[in-house]
Scaffold this active site. Structure first.
Site, PDB file in Angstrom:
ATOM      1  N   SER A 125     -94.846  -0.182 -24.698  1.00  0.00           N
ATOM      2  CA  SER A 125     -95.041  -0.725 -23.358  1.00  0.00           C
ATOM      3  C   SER A 125     -95.386  -2.207 -23.430  1.00  0.00           C
ATOM      4  O   SER A 125     -96.004  -2.663 -24.408  1.00  0.00           O
ATOM      5  CB  SER A 125     -96.199   0.037 -22.717  1.00  0.00           C
ATOM      6  N   TYR A 149    -105.223   3.502 -23.352  1.00  0.00           N
ATOM      7  CA  TYR A 149    -103.769   3.695 -23.304  1.00  0.00           C
ATOM      8  C   TYR A 149    -103.066   2.620 -24.141  1.00  0.00           C
ATOM      9  O   TYR A 149    -102.247   2.914 -25.012  1.00  0.00           O
ATOM     10  CB  TYR A 149    -103.272   3.643 -21.846  1.00  0.00           C
ATOM     11  N   LYS A 153    -100.871   2.775 -27.827  1.00  0.00           N
ATOM     12  CA  LYS A 153     -99.522   2.249 -28.081  1.00  0.00           C
ATOM     13  C   LYS A 153     -99.550   1.289 -29.280  1.00  0.00           C
ATOM     14  O   LYS A 153     -98.677   1.337 -30.147  1.00  0.00           O
ATOM     15  CB  LYS A 153     -98.979   1.512 -26.846  1.00  0.00           C
TER      16      LYS A 153
HETATM   17  P1  NAD Z   1     -93.949  10.961 -17.830  1.00  0.00           P
HETATM   18  O1  NAD Z   1     -95.382  11.355 -17.713  1.00  0.00           O
HETATM   19  O2  NAD Z   1     -93.074  11.157 -16.650  1.00  0.00           O
HETATM   20  O3  NAD Z   1     -93.282  11.685 -19.097  1.00  0.00           O
HETATM   21  C1  NAD Z   1     -93.999  12.002 -20.258  1.00  0.00           C
HETATM   22  C2  NAD Z   1     -93.745  13.476 -20.545  1.00  0.00           C
HETATM   23  O4  NAD Z   1     -94.453  13.846 -21.728  1.00  0.00           O
HETATM   24  C3  NAD Z   1     -94.220  14.394 -19.429  1.00  0.00           C
HETATM   25  O5  NAD Z   1     -93.143  15.243 -19.057  1.00  0.00           O
HETATM   26  C4  NAD Z   1     -95.366  15.200 -20.055  1.00  0.00           C
HETATM   27  O6  NAD Z   1     -95.407  16.524 -19.550  1.00  0.00           O
HETATM   28  C5  NAD Z   1     -95.008  15.144 -21.534  1.00  0.00           C
HETATM   29  N1  NAD Z   1     -96.154  15.242 -22.451  1.00  0.00           N
HETATM   30  C6  NAD Z   1     -97.314  14.540 -22.430  1.00  0.00           C
HETATM   31  N2  NAD Z   1     -98.084  14.879 -23.480  1.00  0.00           N
HETATM   32  C7  NAD Z   1     -97.402  15.816 -24.186  1.00  0.00           C
HETATM   33  C8  NAD Z   1     -97.662  16.544 -25.371  1.00  0.00           C
HETATM   34  N3  NAD Z   1     -98.810  16.395 -26.029  1.00  0.00           N
HETATM   35  N4  NAD Z   1     -96.732  17.418 -25.813  1.00  0.00           N
HETATM   36  C9  NAD Z   1     -95.572  17.600 -25.152  1.00  0.00           C
HETATM   37  N5  NAD Z   1     -95.265  16.925 -24.027  1.00  0.00           N
HETATM   38  C10 NAD Z   1     -96.168  16.045 -23.540  1.00  0.00           C
HETATM   39  O7  NAD Z   1     -93.928   9.426 -18.294  1.00  0.00           O
HETATM   40  P2  NAD Z   1     -92.713   8.420 -18.378  1.00  0.00           P
HETATM   41  O8  NAD Z   1     -92.900   7.406 -17.304  1.00  0.00           O
HETATM   42  O9  NAD Z   1     -91.449   9.146 -18.483  1.00  0.00           O
HETATM   43  O10 NAD Z   1     -93.077   7.711 -19.750  1.00  0.00           O
HETATM   44  C11 NAD Z   1     -92.523   8.123 -20.977  1.00  0.00           C
HETATM   45  C12 NAD Z   1     -93.109   7.280 -22.097  1.00  0.00           C
HETATM   46  O11 NAD Z   1     -92.874   5.903 -21.800  1.00  0.00           O
HETATM   47  C13 NAD Z   1     -94.627   7.432 -22.251  1.00  0.00           C
HETATM   48  O12 NAD Z   1     -94.934   7.411 -23.624  1.00  0.00           O
HETATM   49  C14 NAD Z   1     -95.179   6.190 -21.574  1.00  0.00           C
HETATM   50  O13 NAD Z   1     -96.405   5.801 -22.119  1.00  0.00           O
HETATM   51  C15 NAD Z   1     -94.089   5.166 -21.872  1.00  0.00           C
HETATM   52  N6  NAD Z   1     -94.058   4.087 -20.872  1.00  0.00           N
HETATM   53  C16 NAD Z   1     -93.932   4.382 -19.548  1.00  0.00           C
HETATM   54  C17 NAD Z   1     -93.941   3.350 -18.614  1.00  0.00           C
HETATM   55  C18 NAD Z   1     -93.857   3.643 -17.134  1.00  0.00           C
HETATM   56  O14 NAD Z   1     -94.258   2.800 -16.331  1.00  0.00           O
HETATM   57  N7  NAD Z   1     -93.315   4.780 -16.704  1.00  0.00           N
HETATM   58  C19 NAD Z   1     -94.078   2.006 -19.031  1.00  0.00           C
HETATM   59  C20 NAD Z   1     -94.185   1.745 -20.392  1.00  0.00           C
HETATM   60  C21 NAD Z   1     -94.171   2.796 -21.307  1.00  0.00           C
END
Ligand code: NAD
Ligand code: UDP
Length: 338
Positions: A125, A149, A153
Site C-alpha cells: 500500500s 496496518y 505492510k
Molecule cells: P478486502 O477486505 O475486500 O479483501 C481481503 C480479503 O481477505 C477479504 O475477503 C477477507 O475475508 C480475507 N481475509 C482476511 N484475513 C484473512 C485470513 N487470515 N485468511 C483468509 N482470508 C482472509 O480488501 P481489499 O480492498 O480487497 O484489499 C486486498 C489487499 O490489498 C489487502 O491486503 C489490503 O491491505 C491491500 N490494500 C487495499 C487497499 C484498499 O484501499 N482497498 C489499498 C492498499 C492496499
C-alpha cells in the site's frame, strides 16, 4: 494454463483480479475466511465470466489446510491479498492486525517454501510512504508507518526482501496500491465495507443514495488547491490489470519487483464530491470538520516505473470510476451487506 492461488480472493480487489485471470484462461483457486467478504461473490464471478472459481473457506493461518490445497493443485503463483486493511481499526486492534497480516503471511510463505512454490505477488500500500517529502511519490521514496496496518505492510515487504536474499529462486512482486475505487462495469461486484465506511468513495456513494445524511470532510486547511486532502484514485479494474502484467513478467527481473500502482493524478475530496454528483445526478451534502488524525495532505504516485517495466498504465478516468461506483451502489451493493 498456470494455476493461480488468490488468498483473500473474494474481497474487493481479489474478486476483480479473479475475473481478469479467468478471462485470460488461468485456473483460479481462492482461499478466503470470509471475514470481510461474501460467498455471493462467487456466483457473480460466474455470471460475469461463465466460470466459478475453486473456493476454500479457510484462514491462511491454518497451515494444514494450506498444505492440502497446495498439494492438491500444484499452484504456480500466489497473489496474496488476504489481510485486514483498516488503518483506524488497526490502531485499536494491533494484536489482531499483526496476527492476521504477519502471522498469516508467515504461514503462507512457510507452506510455499515446503511445497517449492516460489512465486508471489503481494498487495502492499502507499501507506508505506508515510508523509512523503516528494510528490509524486517514487518507489525509492523513504518508507515509514504510522499505524499497525502500515507496520504490517512494511514488515511483510521486508520479509519478502529477506526471503529473496536468502534464496534467489524466489520470484517476488510487491505492488503498492494507491486508492482503489470504482467497481466492475457489470455492477455485480464492488467494494462492500462492513458497517459505516471509513474510506471516501464508499461513504460518498452512501450519501448519494440517501443512506447517510452528509459527508464529513476531514479538514479544508491543507496546502492543496482547495484545502481538502488530495489522493490518487485508481479504478479497481486498472489495478486488476496491473496484477496480470506483474504475473506475466514475474521472474524476468533479477530482484524483488517493487511497483507503484496509481494513476499519477491527484484529486481532492471536493473534486470527488463534484465528480460523484455528476455521475449520480444527486446532491452530496457535506460538512467540513476537523482533520482526521494521521492523514497526509496529498499522496499520489509516480507510476512511470510500472509503465517502463510492465508496459502498464491506468486507463480509466475519474468520471468512469464514479459511474461504475454509482452503478454498483444502485445495483448490488446492498445485497452484499455481510
Ligand atoms: P478486502 O477486505 O475486500 O479483501 C481481503 C480479503 O481477505 C477479504 O475477503 C477477507 O475475508 C480475507 N481475509 C482476511 N484475513 C484473512 C485470513 N487470515 N485468511 C483468509 N482470508 C482472509 O480488501 P481489499 O480492498 O480487497 O484489499 C486486498 C489487499 O490489498 C489487502 O491486503 C489490503 O491491505 C491491500 N490494500 C487495499 C487497499 C484498499 O484501499 N482497498 C489499498 C492498499 C492496499
Ligand atoms: N475523507 C473525508 N471524509 C471521509 C473519508 C475520507 O474527508 O468520510 C478524506 C480523507 O481525509 C482523505 C481522502 O478523503 O483526504 C481519502 O481518504 P480515504 O480514507 O478514502 O483514503 P486514505 O486516507 O487511506 O488515502
Amino acid at each position: 494454463m498456470k494455476k493461480i492461488l488468490l488468498t483473500g480472493g473474494t474481497g474487493y480487489i481479489g474478486s476483480h483480479v479473479c475475473i481478469e485471470l479467468l478471462n485470460k484462461g488461468y485456473e483460479v483457486i481462492i482461499i478466503d475466511n470470509l471475514s470481510n467478504s461474501s460467498i455471493k461473490v462467487l456466483d457473480c464471478i460466474k455470471k460475469i465470466t461463465g466460470i466459478k472459481p475453486i473456493f476454500y473457506d479457510k484462514d491462511i493461518r491454518d497451515k494444514a489446510a494450506l498444505l492440502k490445497i497446495f498439494n492438491k493443485y500444484s499452484i504456480d503463483i500466489v497473489i496474496h491479498f488476504a489481510g485486514l486493511k483498516s488503518l483506524t481499526e488497526s490502531i485499536n486492534e494491533p494484536v489482531n492486525y499483526y496476527d492476521n497480516n504477519i502471522t498469516g503471511t508467515i504461514s503462507l510463505l512457510a507452506i510455499m517454501t515446503q511445497v517449492n512454490c516460489h512465486s508471489i505477488v503481494f498487495s502492499s500500500s502507499a501507506t508505506v510512504y508515510g508523509k512523503a517529502k516528494h510528490i509524486p511519490i517514487r518507489e525509492n521514496s523513504p518508507l515509514s508507518a504510522s499505524s499497525p496496518y502500515g507496520q504490517s505492510k512494511l514488515f511483510i515487504e521486508r520479509l519478502l526482501q529477506d526471503l529473496y536474499t536468502s534464496d534467489d529462486k524466489w520470484n517476488i512482486a510487491i505492488l503498492r496500491y494507491f486508492n482503489p475505487a470504482g467497481a466492475h462495469e457489470s455492477g455485480l461486484i464492488g467494494e462492500s465495507p462492513n458497517g459505516i465506511p471509513n474510506n471516501l468513495f464508499p461513504y460518498v456513494a452512501k450519501v448519494a443514495n440517501g443512506s447517510h445524511k452528509r459527508l464529513l470532510i476531514f479538514g479544508n486547511d491543507y496546502d492543496t488547491h482547495d484545502g481538502t486532502g488530495v489522493r490518487d484514485y485508481i479504478h479497481v479494474v486498472d489495478l486488476a490489470k496491473g496484477h496480470l502484467k506483474a504475473l506475466e513478467n514475474i521472474g524476468t527481473f533479477k530482484k524483488v519487483l517493487v511497483l507503484n500502482l496509481g494513476t499519477g493524478q491527484g484529486y481532492s475530496v471536493l473534486d470527488i464530491v463534484k465528480a460523484f454528483e455528476a455521475a449520480s445526478k444527486q446532491k452530496i451534502p457535506y460538512e467540513i470538520v476537523e482533520r482526521r488524525e494521521g492523514d497526509v495532505s496529498e499522496c499520489y504516485a509516480d507510476p512511470s516505473l510500472a509503465f517502463e517495466l510492465l508496459n502498464w498504465k491506468a486507463e480509466f478516468n475519474l468520471s468512469q470510476i464514479c459511474n461504475d461506483a454509482w452503478n454498483w451502489e444502485n445495483k448490488s451493493s446492498k445485497d452484499y451487506d455481510i
